[in-house]
Motif scaffolding. Structure first.
Motif, PDB file in Angstrom:
ATOM      1  N   CYS A 136       0.870  -1.274   0.016  1.00 33.67           N
ATOM      2  CA  CYS A 136      -0.111   0.060   0.125  1.00 33.67           C
ATOM      3  C   CYS A 136       0.703   1.202  -0.130  1.00 33.67           C
ATOM      4  CB  CYS A 136      -0.969  -0.089   1.118  1.00 33.67           C
ATOM      5  SG  CYS A 136      -2.013  -1.286   1.144  1.00 33.67           S
ATOM      6  N   GLN A 137       2.145   0.996  -0.443  1.00 38.14           N
ATOM      7  CA  GLN A 137       3.006   2.400  -0.484  1.00 38.14           C
ATOM      8  C   GLN A 137       3.486   2.557  -1.921  1.00 38.14           C
ATOM      9  OE1 GLN A 137       5.844   1.778   2.929  1.00 38.14           O
ATOM     10  NE2 GLN A 137       4.437   0.124   3.128  1.00 38.14           N
ATOM     11  N   SER A 138       4.113   3.777  -2.150  1.00 36.54           N
ATOM     12  CA  SER A 138       5.050   3.775  -3.136  1.00 36.54           C
ATOM     13  C   SER A 138       6.155   4.686  -2.735  1.00 36.54           C
ATOM     14  CB  SER A 138       4.364   4.599  -4.514  1.00 36.54           C
ATOM     15  OG  SER A 138       4.041   5.785  -4.122  1.00 36.54           O
ATOM     16  N   THR A 228       0.333   7.003  -3.148  1.00 38.93           N
ATOM     17  CA  THR A 228       1.123   6.182  -3.739  1.00 38.93           C
ATOM     18  C   THR A 228       1.688   7.153  -4.775  1.00 38.93           C
ATOM     19  OG1 THR A 228      -0.817   5.552  -5.226  1.00 38.93           O
ATOM     20  CG2 THR A 228      -0.579   4.321  -3.102  1.00 38.93           C
ATOM     21  N   VAL A 236      -3.819   1.252  -2.658  1.00 37.69           N
ATOM     22  CA  VAL A 236      -3.873   1.010  -1.330  1.00 37.69           C
ATOM     23  C   VAL A 236      -5.036   0.237  -1.038  1.00 37.69           C
ATOM     24  CG1 VAL A 236      -2.791   3.187  -1.024  1.00 37.69           C
ATOM     25  CG2 VAL A 236      -5.450   3.159  -1.028  1.00 37.69           C
TER      26      VAL A 236
END
Length: 630
Positions: A136-138, A228, A236
């Motif tokens: 759920c991240q970038s 993101t 996410v």
């Protein structure tokens, strides 16, 4: 050895490292600055906190199994606690890719350590750096959030560092409160000032900087977690946003807030620019302070020598006993570096293309470096320089007493021309303004002691009171002299003044101003119609000698108001002499006295400054009246 691979192939890794293939690639590609992620603990801690908060939020919404989330959290806590050496985070701070390399460095270390916790060995059997640690991240939202959170902690630490300087300045100000010295403008002698007034300006800078740092620290708590890659939130999990911010606040202990506009936060770096501006402003003011202190401490035989610096090291490898301003020079160089960093940050902020700023690496490196330089440098400057400063109070007071700028006070009370006369005399004869003012008879010693006391001149309220008292005393003396003249004599003088102004057939503006001054000093109204001719009053010969001589002398002043004596004015003066029953010798003596006084007053004026100084009339009347007294 162990192996790790990506789409480019397999790499071999030492058993004791926790990073993986992405870190190895970055280490090989970007070995440029020598400053690596492991050198910036606040940044590394922020990244670890973000990964822990994300793991908890992902566990809350079912994206991560509890065991995996717990292992990632434990690994993140160990990183934040400093249990991993700099060697585990070798990615250069100048790496390309918008922060992908440091993000993956942390992902890999946490994944390997979490897998070790769960399985007893490194690897990605149960915990993957992308699928689990980066869930759920970038890089976009992680790096932007990490930089701002790290900056928040750096700014808070810097507030404490500037607080050390604030305390040192407060102590030094109290030590020399009220000590008189000389202010300087354009590196020339100015008026007296006290040590606490001068250094109070430096204290104001410290306090204002603390306020600005607090505001910047508060503004850095708006973060884009969940944005993101470009701000759309793509990737996410459901309700992730509702959980990530409470978890981030819990992990960091900070009142972290969701940024109101992810697209704005991802594209625009003005928050970084603002922080950099605050840092540059602080550094610039510190450099100014350091330069001032170096200048005031210049010497040790041929400089200003108002301050002495503490000797913290040998000042020269060649000159024994030399004390250099090494701490002020350190602060100045820090300011130079921070100004350069600010330029880089400005370029990186404005250089963002479209929907993403790829220059976060250089922004972060320069911001962290600026913070670190100030965090370390300011307390050193405060403790090793400011606290050890010594003021030569006797020398400083001597400079203040000798300043030619004190002539401004002579001008305020006795007229600008007298101020110039005294200043030129003091300069030509190497005396103080006080000595010259007394020698020239502009004021007596008692007045000089009060008016030209440097301590008085540093206090606006006190100096205003002294000035008002002296001006009123002088005016009272003049009023007493004038009041001693009969009313008819004063009215006669006023009439003569009007007649003298009209003598050449044209009343110049200078003469109108002169008549206003005459009326004010004589305390009689100027009720003549200046367009109608006025004759000399009768009965002037019946006045006493003092009044008659004063009338003639003041008529000379009116005649010379425009700096010329026309034949008509000269003729009128001749008739006036007869009406006043003055002998030619007496008239000649009075004229000589007036011409001497008038020329002396104007001999120090520039050639183009031909207009009379109206304030001289009051003094002229007082002088002539006193000289004419029986």
């Amino acid at each position: 050895m162990r192996e790790d691979e990506d789409e480019l192939g397999t790499v071999n890794l030492p058993d004791d490292v926790y990073y993986g293939v992405h870190t190895v690639r970055a280490q090989a590609n970007f070995d440029v600055s020598g400053a690596v992620l492991g050198d910036f603990p606040a940044y590394l801690t922020a990244l670890a906190h973000i990964k822990k908060a994300a793991a908890l939020a992902n566990a809350d919404i079912g994206v991560l199994r509890p065991q995996v989330a717990e292992a990632v959290c434990q690994a993140a806590d160990e990183v934040a606690a400093g249990r991993f050496s700099r060697r585990q985070f070798p990615v250069d701070m100048m790496s390309g890719g918008g922060g992908t390399s440091p993000n993956m460095n942390v992902n890999e270390v946490l994944a390997n350590r979490a897998n070790e916790i769960l399985c007893g060995h490194k690897g990605y059997d149960l915990v993957h750096p992308n699928n689990h640690v980066n869930a759920c991240q970038s890089t976009t939202d992680v790096i932007a959030t990490a930089i701002t959170l790290a900056l928040h902690r750096d700014l808070v630490a810097l507030i404490g560092a500037v607080g050390v300087l604030e305390n040192a300045l407060e102590e030094k100000i109290e030590e020399y409160r009220g000590a008189v010295k000389l202010a300087r403008t354009c590196l020339q002698d100015a008026v007296p000032i006290t040590f606490d007034q001068e250094f109070g300006a430096y204290l104001a800078v410290a306090r204002r900087s603390i306020a600005r740092l607090r505001a910047a620290a508060a503004n850095s708590l708006d973060v884009p977690m969940g944005a993101t890659i470009v701000g759309t939130g793509l990737g996410v999990g459901a309700s992730y946003l509702e959980h990530i911010y409470p978890r981030l606040a819990e992990v960091t202990g900070l009142p972290v807030r969701k940024h109101p506009n992810f697209f704005d936060c991802i594209q625009n770096g003005d928050i970084f620019q603002e922080i950099s501006t605050v840092l540059k402003g602080l550094a610039t003011n510190l450099a100014k302070m350091a330069h001032d202190i170096s200048l005031l401490a210049s010497g040790n035989r041929a400089g200003l020598m108002e301050l002495s610096l503490p000797a913290v090291q040998a000042g020269s490898s060649f000159v024994p006993g030399k004390v250099n301003p090494v701490l002020p020079e350190m602060i100045t160089q820090i300011a130079y570096q921070i100004s350069g960093n600010d330029t880089v940050i400005t370029m990186a902020v404005q250089g963002a293309d479209l929907d993403y700023n790829a220059w976060t690496a250089v922004i972060a490196k320069n911001l962290f470096e600026s913070c670190r330089l100030l965090q370390h440098g300011v307390p050193l400057f405060a403790d090793k320089c400011i606290r050890g400063l010594r003021m030569d109070t006797q020398r400083c007071r001597g400079y203040a007493e000798l300043s030619l700028a004190l002539s401004s006070m002579v001008g305020v009370v006795f007229g600008h021309d007298d101020g110039i006369r005294v200043a030129y005399h003091a300069k030509e004869h190497g005396t103080s303004i006080r000595e010259s003012a007394v020698l020239l008879g502009v004021m007596d010693e008692e007045t000089a002691d009060v008016l030209l006391d440097p301590v008085t001149l540093t206090d606006a309220a006190l100096s205003s009171t002294v000035l008002d008292r002296l001006v009123e005393r002088r005016r009272a003396q003049t009023r007493a002299l004038i009041s001693g003249l009969p009313v008819e004599a004063r009215r006669g003088l006023m009439t003569v003044a009007v007649a003298m102004a009209q003598a050449d057939g044209v009343i110049a503006p200078e003469e109108v101003s002169a008549l206003d001054v005459v009326a004010d000093v004589l305390q009689v109204p100027l009720d003549h119609d200046l367009t109608l001719p006025v004759s000399l009053p009768t009965g002037l010969a019946a006045l006493d000698r003092r009044a008659r001589e004063l009338i003639y002398s003041c008529s000379l002043w009116i005649a010379f108001a425009d700096e010329t004596l026309d034949p008509s004015e000269s003729d009128l003066l001749g008739r006036l002499r007869v009406e006043l029953d003055l002998s030619e010798d007496t008239a000649t003596g009075l004229r000589a006295k007036f011409v001497q006084a008038h020329s002396t007053r104007h001999s120090y004026l520039h050639q183009f400054d031909k207009l009379p100084w109206w304030e001289e009339f009051e003094g002229l009347v007082a002088t002539l009246a006193a000289d004419s007294a029986p």
